[in-house]
Design a protein around this motif. Structure first.
Motif, PDB file in Angstrom:
ATOM      1  N   LEU A  15       3.283  -8.741  16.848  1.00 12.84           N
ATOM      2  CA  LEU A  15       2.340  -7.807  16.247  1.00 12.84           C
ATOM      3  C   LEU A  15       3.083  -6.671  15.548  1.00 12.84           C
ATOM      4  O   LEU A  15       4.094  -6.177  16.041  1.00 12.84           O
ATOM      5  N   VAL A  16       2.564  -6.242  14.413  1.00 14.16           N
ATOM      6  CA  VAL A  16       3.116  -5.106  13.685  1.00 14.16           C
ATOM      7  C   VAL A  16       2.448  -3.832  14.192  1.00 14.16           C
ATOM      8  O   VAL A  16       1.226  -3.802  14.396  1.00 14.16           O
ATOM      9  N   LEU A  17       3.224  -2.788  14.399  1.00  8.25           N
ATOM     10  CA  LEU A  17       2.657  -1.495  14.791  1.00  8.25           C
ATOM     11  C   LEU A  17       2.449  -0.641  13.552  1.00  8.25           C
ATOM     12  O   LEU A  17       3.396  -0.373  12.801  1.00  8.25           O
ATOM     13  N   LEU A  18       1.223  -0.200  13.345  1.00  7.07           N
ATOM     14  CA  LEU A  18       0.886   0.694  12.238  1.00  7.07           C
ATOM     15  C   LEU A  18       0.724   2.107  12.800  1.00  7.07           C
ATOM     16  O   LEU A  18      -0.070   2.331  13.718  1.00  7.07           O
ATOM     17  N   GLY A  19       1.492   3.059  12.250  1.00  5.08           N
ATOM     18  CA  GLY A  19       1.437   4.421  12.758  1.00  5.08           C
ATOM     19  C   GLY A  19       1.647   5.447  11.672  1.00  5.08           C
ATOM     20  O   GLY A  19       1.935   5.118  10.516  1.00  5.08           O
ATOM     21  N   LEU A  20       1.514   6.700  12.056  1.00  8.26           N
ATOM     22  CA  LEU A  20       1.643   7.804  11.112  1.00  8.26           C
ATOM     23  C   LEU A  20       3.043   7.841  10.523  1.00  8.26           C
ATOM     24  O   LEU A  20       4.041   7.785  11.247  1.00  8.26           O
ATOM     25  N   ALA A  21       3.132   7.930   9.210  1.00  8.94           N
ATOM     26  CA  ALA A  21       4.432   8.026   8.545  1.00  8.94           C
ATOM     27  C   ALA A  21       5.228   9.185   9.135  1.00  8.94           C
ATOM     28  O   ALA A  21       4.734  10.305   9.243  1.00  8.94           O
ATOM     29  N   GLY A  22       6.462   8.879   9.550  1.00 16.64           N
ATOM     30  CA  GLY A  22       7.316   9.892  10.144  1.00 16.64           C
ATOM     31  C   GLY A  22       7.106  10.096  11.632  1.00 16.64           C
ATOM     32  O   GLY A  22       7.804  10.900  12.255  1.00 16.64           O
TER      33      GLY A  22
ATOM     34  N   ALA B 157      -0.672   6.403   5.430  1.00 20.05           N
ATOM     35  CA  ALA B 157      -1.117   7.712   4.985  1.00 20.05           C
ATOM     36  C   ALA B 157      -2.639   7.730   5.060  1.00 20.05           C
ATOM     37  O   ALA B 157      -3.288   6.677   5.031  1.00 20.05           O
ATOM     38  N   PHE B 158      -3.209   8.926   5.128  1.00 17.60           N
ATOM     39  CA  PHE B 158      -4.655   9.064   5.264  1.00 17.60           C
ATOM     40  C   PHE B 158      -5.249   9.621   3.984  1.00 17.60           C
ATOM     41  O   PHE B 158      -4.892  10.714   3.543  1.00 17.60           O
TER      42      PHE B 158
ATOM     43  N   MET C  71      -4.258   9.669  -3.578  1.00 16.86           N
ATOM     44  CA  MET C  71      -3.623   8.421  -3.166  1.00 16.86           C
ATOM     45  C   MET C  71      -2.836   7.784  -4.306  1.00 16.86           C
ATOM     46  O   MET C  71      -1.803   7.155  -4.081  1.00 16.86           O
ATOM     47  N   LEU C  72      -3.282   7.940  -5.532  1.00 14.27           N
ATOM     48  CA  LEU C  72      -2.502   7.441  -6.664  1.00 14.27           C
ATOM     49  C   LEU C  72      -1.186   8.211  -6.753  1.00 14.27           C
ATOM     50  O   LEU C  72      -0.128   7.624  -7.004  1.00 14.27           O
ATOM     51  N   ARG C  73      -1.245   9.506  -6.532  1.00 12.07           N
ATOM     52  CA  ARG C  73      -0.027  10.315  -6.544  1.00 12.07           C
ATOM     53  C   ARG C  73       0.914   9.893  -5.417  1.00 12.07           C
ATOM     54  O   ARG C  73       2.131   9.861  -5.586  1.00 12.07           O
ATOM     55  N   LEU C  74       0.344   9.566  -4.268  1.00 15.39           N
ATOM     56  CA  LEU C  74       1.161   9.069  -3.167  1.00 15.39           C
ATOM     57  C   LEU C  74       1.894   7.797  -3.566  1.00 15.39           C
ATOM     58  O   LEU C  74       3.103   7.665  -3.365  1.00 15.39           O
ATOM     59  N   VAL C  75       1.153   6.845  -4.132  1.00 16.91           N
ATOM     60  CA  VAL C  75       1.743   5.561  -4.488  1.00 16.91           C
ATOM     61  C   VAL C  75       2.781   5.721  -5.593  1.00 16.91           C
ATOM     62  O   VAL C  75       3.850   5.104  -5.554  1.00 16.91           O
TER      63      VAL C  75
ATOM     64  N   GLU D   8       6.197   8.263   3.096  1.00 19.92           N
ATOM     65  CA  GLU D   8       6.489   6.869   2.757  1.00 19.92           C
ATOM     66  C   GLU D   8       5.527   5.987   3.553  1.00 19.92           C
ATOM     67  O   GLU D   8       5.588   5.955   4.780  1.00 19.92           O
ATOM     68  N   ALA D   9       4.637   5.301   2.867  1.00 21.89           N
ATOM     69  CA  ALA D   9       3.601   4.543   3.558  1.00 21.89           C
ATOM     70  C   ALA D   9       3.396   3.182   2.919  1.00 21.89           C
ATOM     71  O   ALA D   9       3.522   3.020   1.706  1.00 21.89           O
ATOM     72  N   GLN D  10       3.044   2.213   3.758  1.00 21.85           N
ATOM     73  CA  GLN D  10       2.717   0.867   3.302  1.00 21.85           C
ATOM     74  C   GLN D  10       1.209   0.593   3.374  1.00 21.85           C
ATOM     75  O   GLN D  10       0.744  -0.454   2.959  1.00 21.85           O
ATOM     76  N   SER D  11       0.470   1.556   3.923  1.00 17.63           N
ATOM     77  CA  SER D  11      -0.972   1.383   4.063  1.00 17.63           C
ATOM     78  C   SER D  11      -1.668   2.728   3.911  1.00 17.63           C
ATOM     79  O   SER D  11      -1.106   3.774   4.258  1.00 17.63           O
ATOM     80  N   ILE D  12      -2.892   2.688   3.401  1.00 20.21           N
ATOM     81  CA  ILE D  12      -3.727   3.874   3.238  1.00 20.21           C
ATOM     82  C   ILE D  12      -4.991   3.685   4.061  1.00 20.21           C
ATOM     83  O   ILE D  12      -5.647   2.645   3.968  1.00 20.21           O
ATOM     84  N   CYS D  13      -5.342   4.693   4.860  1.00 17.52           N
ATOM     85  CA  CYS D  13      -6.541   4.621   5.694  1.00 17.52           C
ATOM     86  C   CYS D  13      -7.663   5.473   5.120  1.00 17.52           C
ATOM     87  O   CYS D  13      -7.450   6.629   4.738  1.00 17.52           O
TER      88      CYS D  13
END
Length: 254
Positions: free
Chosen positions: A140-147, A165-166, A197-201, A217-222
């Protein structure tokens, strides 16, 4: 960045506490953080959400919590490590079994609420959560807060990790989320959220509540399923990202 995941917290509805529009969100997001029953939801409701996610081709993640149904898992709980590990194992086992019965599998874990916030900085609790994941399924992959601390703990233990990222939460200048008890902590303007979120990406930064750029640095947006206007925010975020050439795809395979 040319690809990113969109996730939402789902499976949290009961007949007397409806907090999200799961069907609409599952048409937008690529990963579903699915309640395991400790903070919200019911077995039959969770099952419906899992089945709908499978039909939509959405990656299914476990969303374990402190045992805190009354407060929706958003109250800090002082729990010993052995108990916390057992609680997380129980929740992962339940959702994994239900998902397997429907012909699919859980691919990642994203802790919920106060537990999520705690393991972003509390190494003891982070270790208990990581131990639980490894004991149930080390794939299983753990998804957590960046940093967050938990990502480093998980990597040291040999787990795959992804950072998120949120879209609908304000950030402090140190990269932590602004407490929900403070004004401005929860965002609800679709255009503003999508632009952030566009600025994040594109640039890897989010503007903090005090006006500073925070590197994330994030691979997913919530987008939280229970946030006001959540479906509109998720839809606009996906539209803006795709219009800019960003591929929306799950970070964990189905």
């Amino acid at each position: 960045m040319t690809s990113i995941d969109l996730n939402s917290d789902l499976g949290e509805n009961t007949h007397d506490r409806v907090v999200s529009d799961d069907e609409s969100m599952l048409a937008i997001v690529t990963s579903a953080n699915t309640s395991c029953g400790f903070h919200a939801g019911s077995p039959e409701g969770i099952r419906r959400t899992v089945a709908a996610a499978i039909d939509r081709g959405v990656s299914i993640g476990a969303h374990p919590s402190y045992w805190d149904y009354e407060n929706f898992g958003r109250t800090a709980v002082d729990v010993d490590s052995a108990t916390l590990q057992a609680h997380v194992e129980y929740q992962l086992g339940a959702l994994s079994g239900l998902t397997s019965a429907l012909g699919s599998r859980v691919t990642y874990v994203k802790p919920h609420g106060a537990l999520y916030n705690a393991i972003a900085h509390d190494e003891r609790q982070a270790k208990a959560v990581v131990a639980a994941i490894k004991s149930i399924d080390p794939g299983l992959v753990l998804l957590g807060l960046a940093g967050g601390v938990v990502l480093r703990v998980a990597q040291r233990a040999g787990l795959q990790v992804a950072a998120e990222a949120f879209a609908d939460r304000a950030y402090q200048s140190d990269g932590q989320l602004v407490s929900r008890s403070l004004p401005g902590a929860v965002l609800n303007d679709p255009e503003d959220v999508a632009t952030r979120m566009l600025r994040l990406v594109e640039h890897g930064v989010i503007r903090s509540i005090d006006g500073r750029d925070v590197r994330v640095e994030a691979q997913s947006i919530c987008v939280h399923g229970d946030s006001p206007g959540s479906v509109a925010m998720a839809a606009e975020t996906r539209r803006v990202l795709e219009s800019a050439g960003v591929t929306i795809a799950p970070f964990a395979g189905i």
